[in-house]
Scaffold this active site. Structure first.
Site, PDB file in Angstrom:
ATOM      1  N   ASP A  31       0.803  -1.227   0.000  1.00  0.00           N
ATOM      2  CA  ASP A  31       0.000   0.000   0.000  1.00  0.00           C
ATOM      3  C   ASP A  31       0.832   1.270   0.000  1.00  0.00           C
ATOM      4  O   ASP A  31       2.004   1.282   0.375  1.00  0.00           O
ATOM      5  CB  ASP A  31      -0.974   0.011   1.187  1.00  0.00           C
ATOM      6  CG  ASP A  31      -0.287  -0.192   2.532  1.00  0.00           C
ATOM      7  OD1 ASP A  31       0.740  -0.890   2.586  1.00  0.00           O
ATOM      8  OD2 ASP A  31      -0.782   0.341   3.542  1.00  0.00           O
ATOM      9  N   GLU A  49      -0.548  -2.077   5.278  1.00  0.00           N
ATOM     10  CA  GLU A  49       0.344  -1.882   6.422  1.00  0.00           C
ATOM     11  C   GLU A  49       0.127  -0.527   7.085  1.00  0.00           C
ATOM     12  O   GLU A  49       0.313  -0.386   8.297  1.00  0.00           O
ATOM     13  CB  GLU A  49       1.808  -1.987   5.966  1.00  0.00           C
ATOM     14  CG  GLU A  49       2.822  -2.020   7.100  1.00  0.00           C
ATOM     15  CD  GLU A  49       3.140  -0.656   7.699  1.00  0.00           C
ATOM     16  OE1 GLU A  49       3.298  -0.559   8.930  1.00  0.00           O
ATOM     17  OE2 GLU A  49       3.217   0.330   6.935  1.00  0.00           O
TER      18      GLU A  49
END
Length: 397
Positions: free
Chosen positions: A81, A139
């Site tokens: 991400d 994350e």
């Protein structure tokens, strides 16, 4: 197998890795929205010939089997991400998604794991056991993709080792860092609403001023760090957002405060939460207001397995030379990799990506963050080497 073979392969695949990193960097996606990124990872794994499956909605799990695949199993992890940041770099691979940027290096992590995967797949007849490749979503956003994957059963078969690397601008390219034991802090988000009675700023005696109350509260809560925490336990309490939407002569009805609490001890973490709630309620009510005090539990502290990390640090020295492997200091930043460290033997190490001479020194989470792409060679080569060493291969001639 000599480490020279892996270094040669990392060098040979550098151009491809650079193109991969630039593609991912130019097409960032926010946490738990990494659909195109995971599809790209799947295409790369399929191209290599590595079996894979989707996990956690937008994550990918790849599997490489060496000789005697049931003898041992390790996991290598990268994250997918990006962050809600508007990129300011003027480069050809600048983010094409306005307001979204790979400002924490997850494009680098994913690229390095793909590179390591290619190397490991090609030499799979030279090590024992199985390597599982975790391309993890989310994350950067609570509850953290790691916690979701664990709940889905990722660690039901406990790995013998779980390894990850993370970019570090402060560390020059060509160097890496390790720290056995405690390394990173737990992190919790704090959301406070102080309610009073608004009115004209010229007549404060008719109001209950939530701005004044909030000012006292922010200062008072620092007692949790300065007077209640044990000096030997690092503790941080910071407030970065205060909204008192009044005017020069208007006292608002309420004030909203947001902050973060970080430490390295789970028992103290829980105790501190209660002390903050109790202090806030007593202080605010004593001044005539009301308080809504919410704490969103975030990631736990990150603790590297002592034996595993020392072993891998020694392997890194063999691969890179002692002058390029440093000892890391304790950090109060946080990472959702910490969840894994409470379930399996783990090692989370740092990959140097900075280059002051080239002007590459902006920190992570900055709109100017970038890397010296030479770090990709180290990143994919070292990760492959550490995996081989942990699986019992890679003894030098």
């Amino acid at each position: 197998m000599h480490e020279k073979i892996i270094k040669e392969k990392a060098e040979a695949y550098f151009k491809e890795a650079r193109e991969t990193r630039r593609y991912i960097h130019a097409h960032p996606e926010l946490s738990f929205e990494e659909f195109k990124t995971s599809a790209f990872v799947v295409s790369k794994l399929n191209e290599i010939g590595i079996p894979n499956q989707i996990i956690g909605g937008t994550g990918v799990l790849g599997i490489i089997e060496g000789k005697n695949p049931g003898s041992k199993m390790i996991m290598l992890r990268a994250d997918l991400d990006a962050l809600p940041i508007l990129e300011k770099n003027e480069v050809e691979y600048k983010s094409q998604n306005a307001g979204v940027m790979h400002a924490c290096g997850h494009d680098v992590h994913t690229t390095c794991l793909l590179g390591a995967a290619r190397i490991l797949y090609e030499i799979r007849d030279q090590f024992e056991g199985t390597v599982k490749l975790i391309f993890q979503p989310g994350e950067e956003k609570l509850p953290g993709g790691a916690s979701i994957l664990i709940k889905e059963g990722l660690l039901n078969q406990k790995p013998d080792a779980l390894i990850a690397q993370h970019v570090m601008t402060e560390l020059p390219v060509g160097k890496v860092g390790f720290r056995p034991g405690l390394y990173m802090a737990s992190t919790d988000e704090i959301y406070i609403t102080v309610t009073g009675k608004g009115g004209h700023g010229a007549m404060p005696h008719l109001n209950i001023d939530p701005v004044l109350i909030s000012a006292h509260l922010i200062v008072a809560l620092q007692q949790v760090v300065s007077r209640l925490a044990k000096p030997a336990t690092p503790t941080v309490l910071s407030f970065g957002k205060v909204i008192a939407n009044g005017a020069t002569n208007v006292i608002p009805d309420e004030v909203k405060i947001e902050g973060t609490f970080r430490t390295f001890d789970e028992a103290w973490r829980k105790e501190a939460h209660e002390k903050m709630r109790t202090l806030a309620k007593g202080l605010v009510e004593s001044m005539g207001g009301k308080v809504d005090f919410n704490i969103m539990n975030g990631y736990p502290f990150l603790k590297n397995d002592e034996a595993l990390t020392k072993k891998l640090q020694a392997a890194a020295i063999q691969y890179m030379g002692s002058e390029n492997v440093i000892d890391l200091d304790l950090r109060t930043t946080a990472e959702d990799f910490a969840f894994y460290t409470h379930h399996a033997p783990c090692c989370f190490y740092r990959l140097g990506t900075g280059n002051a001479e080239k002007g590459i020194k902006a920190s992570v989470h900055s709109p100017n963050f970038d890397i010296d792409e030479e770090a990709l060679k180290t990143g994919m080569g070292l990760m492959a080497w550490l995996a081989v060493r942990e699986l019992g291969g890679g003894v030098s001639d």
